[in-house]
Motif scaffolding. Structure first.
Motif, PDB file in Angstrom:
ATOM      1  N   LYS B  52       0.798  -1.229   0.000  1.00  0.00           N
ATOM      2  CA  LYS B  52       0.000   0.000   0.000  1.00  0.00           C
ATOM      3  C   LYS B  52       0.833   1.283   0.000  1.00  0.00           C
ATOM      4  N   TYR B  53       2.076   1.160   0.407  1.00  0.00           N
ATOM      5  CA  TYR B  53       2.923   2.356   0.540  1.00  0.00           C
ATOM      6  C   TYR B  53       4.291   2.094  -0.066  1.00  0.00           C
ATOM      7  N   ALA B  54       4.904   3.148  -0.561  1.00  0.00           N
ATOM      8  CA  ALA B  54       6.229   3.006  -1.149  1.00  0.00           C
ATOM      9  C   ALA B  54       7.187   2.502  -0.080  1.00  0.00           C
ATOM     10  N   PHE B  55       7.851   1.413  -0.377  1.00  0.00           N
ATOM     11  CA  PHE B  55       8.689   0.769   0.622  1.00  0.00           C
ATOM     12  C   PHE B  55       9.867   1.675   0.999  1.00  0.00           C
ATOM     13  N   GLY B  56       9.976   1.960   2.260  1.00  0.00           N
ATOM     14  CA  GLY B  56      11.071   2.804   2.734  1.00  0.00           C
ATOM     15  C   GLY B  56      10.771   4.285   2.629  1.00  0.00           C
ATOM     16  N   ARG B 333       7.905  11.604  -5.339  1.00  0.00           N
ATOM     17  CA  ARG B 333       7.809  10.151  -5.526  1.00  0.00           C
ATOM     18  C   ARG B 333       8.400   9.766  -6.872  1.00  0.00           C
ATOM     19  N   ILE B 334       9.545   9.136  -6.836  1.00  0.00           N
ATOM     20  CA  ILE B 334      10.219   8.781  -8.089  1.00  0.00           C
ATOM     21  C   ILE B 334      10.674   7.335  -8.054  1.00  0.00           C
ATOM     22  N   ARG B 335      11.108   6.871  -9.195  1.00  0.00           N
ATOM     23  CA  ARG B 335      11.649   5.518  -9.341  1.00  0.00           C
ATOM     24  C   ARG B 335      10.699   4.490  -8.710  1.00  0.00           C
ATOM     25  N   CYS B 340       1.689   6.653 -10.310  1.00  0.00           N
ATOM     26  CA  CYS B 340       1.272   6.385 -11.693  1.00  0.00           C
ATOM     27  C   CYS B 340       0.592   7.613 -12.327  1.00  0.00           C
ATOM     28  N   CYS B 341       0.573   7.651 -13.674  1.00  0.00           N
ATOM     29  CA  CYS B 341      -0.131   8.732 -14.379  1.00  0.00           C
ATOM     30  C   CYS B 341      -1.629   8.457 -14.439  1.00  0.00           C
TER      31      CYS B 341
END
Lengths: 490, 409
Positions: B52-56, B333-335, B340-341
């Motif tokens: 659910k969330y960007a890891f780290g 939020r990158i990489r 998402c677009c």
């Protein structure tokens, strides 16, 4: 696996209930669609599934008050839910009803009081969220992180006496709660702790839970069966300049148990986490590891913090002195090294045990995960390890024992863990966990975050007077049995 | 990933307790790879919520989950739906199509998940979609795509372009070692991107050609409509081989993902090197070839089919950094953590509100960098981000990286 159980909600008045819930929460925050209900009906464990009748996404305290008043009037079960990834079936509805999902919209960090060192939280705040907030805004303060995914709920863990990477010095998370705001069965709000001083001090006066009678016990460890917690203040701690970890490798159960107890009593390490050596192999990519005879039994991680290098070195010296005593007593060798050095040699995957909050990868191997998580008498760790090992051997399950010293070894955590394929091996794991539970009960362990089936077994052996008082208290706190009915097997 | 479900259970363990696999519904009419993916869903995912969330980074990662909130709209919930449908605990009805299809399949969940099955999560969702299509049929709007591809070989319903006119216009040979695979979105909608790519190839003196390409299959695979896929793939393999190509270059992230990954998944061998335009162009540039960019501030959006799906993060950034005299500022939020677009997975046509609300969040994130240009490397990202940008009324210019290179070359 049957999903439906006997729900208290009569199908004929379901539409009336839905209308009322939509009035309270707004239509977009209420669902009774079966595909939406299903993911809330079971968890990773062997606990029997049970479908809710409704899910509501909660946004504020006012909604909680209104839904509790309504549910109490209609005797509708309410089941609080944050992220649902506990290992104990704690959010599985036992009698249908309404699951109140706090994780999506009632998840704000309301206030950090820097000098009093506490965080005032809404129920849905996760460890990852709090970690990020402190790191970015209050780097001089720290909270604790359990061996659990970063998106486990902080408040849920606190009020269910979870443990974490500061537990050796500070004990159970239940002890770190400064205050609670709870909605009672009649919709009234009660504030427990220093926050009871009134609205003018509502944000800034959550500094402690003393010295009034400690009513916190009416809510902590009750698994949502006495009221709905809407705010919780948890203690934070000063972050010391140096944070490092040692790794000690212990042979056999006697040495490991002694190591956990004695190092804990030094009162100089933040945490002591021992895991079976097989678990380290799991983290390194072997899903079905076998321990070789030549290998040690338990790697033990010792997170430590210090004000400066000198302070740290004194702590390391004390750990080493303690190790020497144990080595002499047991005629053994305990290798102790810097964890970072060890990880650099063996592989970074092992760091999941140290860099918290993190996903402990061995826990997420399959679709099922269960454990017999217990608070244990430290003196009994040795027979607990040995006899639980026999159960693992009997069922040919890779050994996965996790142990901690709590609060300078006043008590310990003993937690055998089983990973499995849920749609394939449930019966096998039910039998294995039942056998492990018997070992734990024999040596005086008390299961925490207790699944219903374990609670029922516990009731067979505990003092009947305690149980009677427990039931009377529940009746007093929840006369219509709306709060998580069926929890604790009552 | 092993699909022998009992591999880890020893004979000794079986002596203790009988192993009782759950009874499964018949899925033998699905593509074999999708059957395998559904079995993965049975035996993996404890719903730890890491997806659910960007890891780290601890930032939201799932557009669908964030939009709808219910557990069924996050990756772990969809895996539970798959499991319940497979074991007959959940019956089919039209309403269930919503959580199954209202997902962009951006694959961010895969980047966040730390479990062994992480690279199969989107596969599970796509397999679940194929199962849904086989049992109930595709959602109405997405069905249109299949109808159009069946008739005109592109999902937009325009008459098929054989690309012969373009070949004439750019004086391209019939055979070349390099084929530029334009992709339907660039060929029928985002033509600036196609034209910029053709122009850059010409300016760089590339010996290349075009083929009578049909839809690569991406929009159909993403939406579980697999009946036409073998024919589409066979056609594209044939025309690429007939052109004598050794390398296929595409400026579309969706085509790139499909050519690179899905052909193999469907048992097809393209037998050529697949490159994205950015990785084809970069080594062909040298210092002094590009004009300066007058200190313009740009930010970069990672297309999910390049990033989350294939780990392709560095090359577009290297190309951006090669452009002289610009200021490159990354979004929050990158990489692996990128947002998402909103266009993919059949969502743009099927659930336009979700597509736009997802894109608006990205536009706001780009605004925070104070960039003048929001750059991406995918025509579909460009289209949806542009649509959201117009709705927001933002002065931000949404542009593809190849268009910038063309301007400066």
């Amino acid at each position: 696996m049957k999903l439906e159980r006997n729900s208290r909600i009569n199908q004929t008045n379901k539409s009336e209930i839905k209308s009322k819930l939509e009035e309270i929460f707004g239509a977009k925050n209420v669902t009774d669609k079966k595909h939406n209900l299903l993911p809330y009906s079971y968890d990773a464990t062997e606990c029997e599934p049970g479908m809710p009748d409704f899910i509501c996404m909660v946004e504020n305290v006012g909604q909680v008050i209104n839904v509790v008043k309504y549910a109490n009037n209609k005797k509708i079960p309410l089941v609080p839910y944050i992220t649902g990834n506990n290992i104990g079936g704690l959010t599985i509805p036992q009698e249908g009803g309404v699951v109140l999902d706090f994780g999506k919209k009632m998840n704000q960090i309301i206030h950090i009081h820097e000098s009093h060192m506490y965080a005032l939280l809404e129920p849905g705040v996760t460890f990852g969220q709090l970690y990020k907030h402190l790191k970015e805004n209050y780097p001089h303060l720290r909270y604790c992180y359990p061996f659990a995914p970063p998106y486990s709920g902080v408040v849920g863990n606190a009020i269910l006496s979870g443990m974490n990477n500061l537990s050796c010095i500070h004990g159970s998370m239940g002890d770190w709660i400064n205050g609670l705001e709870v909605v009672l069965y009649d919709g009234s709000i009660v504030r427990i702790g220093s926050c009871f001083m009134g609205d003018k001090l509502s944000v800034d006066n959550w500094h402690s839970r003393y010295p009034m009678p400690d009513l916190m016990g009416l809510f902590v460890n009750w698994q949502g069966a006495t009221g709905i917690v809407t705010k919780c203040a948890v203690q934070l701690w000063p972050r010391k300049k140096i944070e490092r970890k040692l790794l000690a490798i212990c042979k056999n159960s006697a040495v490991t148990a002694e190591f956990i107890r004695e190092i804990g009593r030094l009162e100089i390490v933040d945490d002591i986490s021992a895991v079976s050596v097989e678990v380290a192999k799991m983290a390194l990519g072997d899903p079905t590891p076998v321990k070789l005879d030549s290998e040690p039994d338990f790697p033990v991680i010792l997170p430590m913090s210090a004000h400066n290098e000198q302070h740290y070195q004194v702590k390391v010296d004390l750990v080493n002195q303690c190790i020497k005593k144990i080595e002499k007593k047991y005629n053994t060798t305990i290798q102790c090294t810097d964890f970072d050095y060890f990880a650099a040699c063996i592989g970074d995957d092992i760091r999941v045990f140290a860099d918290l909050p993190n996903v402990i990868t061995p826990l997420v191997e399959y679709s099922g995960l269960t454990w017999v998580g217990t608070y244990a008498p430290p003196d009994n760790l040795e027979p607990l390890i040995d006899e639980t090992a026999q159960v693992f051997i009997k069922f040919d399950i890779p050994m996965f024992i996790y142990m901690k010293s709590m609060k300078s070894s006043h008590y310990a955590i003993f937690r055998p863990i089983i990973r499995y394929k849920k749609e394939l091996e449930e019966e096998r794991m039910k039998k294995a966990t039942a056998d492990i539970l018997e070992v734990c009960l024999k040596y005086g362990c008390i299961p925490y975050k207790t699944p219903v089936w374990m609670a029922k077994r516990l009731q067979e052996i505990i003092d009947p007077n305690w149980l009677k008082f427990f039931k009377r208290t529940k009746k007093f706190m929840d006369p219509n049995n709306i709060f998580n009915p069926g929890r604790w097997g009552i | 990933m092993p699909t022998d479900r009992e591999e880890h259970i020893s004979e000794k363990a079986k002596e203790q307790v009988e192993i009782k696999p759950a009874k499964l519904i018949d899925i033998s009419d699905l593509h074999p790879y999708n059957q395998e993916s559904l079995i993965v869903s049975l035996d993996h995912c404890i719903k730890c919520n890491t997806c659910k969330y960007a890891f780290g980074a601890f930032t939201p990662s799932c557009p669908s989950g964030e939009e709808f909130g219910w557990e069924a709209y996050w990756a772990s919930g969809r895996i539970r739906l798959a499991r319940a449908l497979l074991t007959g605990k959940l019956e089919w009805n039209d309403e269930i199509l919503h959580p199954i299809f209202a997902c962009i399949t951006c694959g961010s969940c895969q980047d966040q998940c730390q479990a062994v099955h992480n690279d199969r999560i989107v596969d599970v969702i796509e397999a679940l979609r194929e199962l849904a299509v086989k049992r109930l049929g595709a959602p109405e709007n997405q069905k249109k795509m299949e109808d159009r591809v069946g008739k005109d070989f592109n999902p937009y319903g325009d008459a098929n372009s054989t690309n012969e006119e373009l070949k004439k216009k750019y004086n391209l040979p019939n055979n070349a070692k390099v084929v530029y695979f334009i992709g339907c979105t660039s060929n029928y909608r985002q033509k600036n991107l196609r034209n910029a790519t053709l122009s850059v190839f010409n300016k760089l003196g590339i010996d290349f050609t075009l083929v009578d390409e049909h839809c690569c299959g991406s929009p159909l695979i993403r939406t579980g409509q697999t009946d036409l896929i073998p024919d589409l793939m066979d056609h594209n393999i044939r025309v690429i081989k007939e052109a004598g190509a050794e390398t296929v270059v595409t400026s579309c992230a969706g085509c790139y993902r499909t050519l690179k990954k899905d052909f193999t998944k469907f048992g097809k061998d393209l037998g050529v090197r697949i490159l994205h335009t950015s990785e084809f162009i970069l080594p062909r540039l040298s210092v002094g070839m590009l004009k300066e960019m007058d200190k313009k501030v740009i930010t970069y959006h990672d297309p999910c089919h390049l990033g989350h799906h294939l780990g392709f993060y560095d090359i577009p950034r290297q190309l951006i950094n090669f452009i002289p005299n610009l200021e490159f500022i990354e979004m929050e939020r990158i990489r692996e953590a990128s947002w998402c677009c909103g266009a993919g997975g059949g969502v743009k046509i099927g659930y336009p509100d979700l597509a736009i609300s997802t894109a608006k969040k990205r536009i706001h994130e780009a605004e925070e960098t104070k960039a003048e240009y929001l750059v991406s490397t995918c025509p579909f990202c460009k289209r949806n981000l542009s649509d959201a940008n117009k709705k927001v009324g933002n002065p931000l210019k949404v542009i593809d990286l190849v268009e910038i290179v063309d301007e400066l070359l």
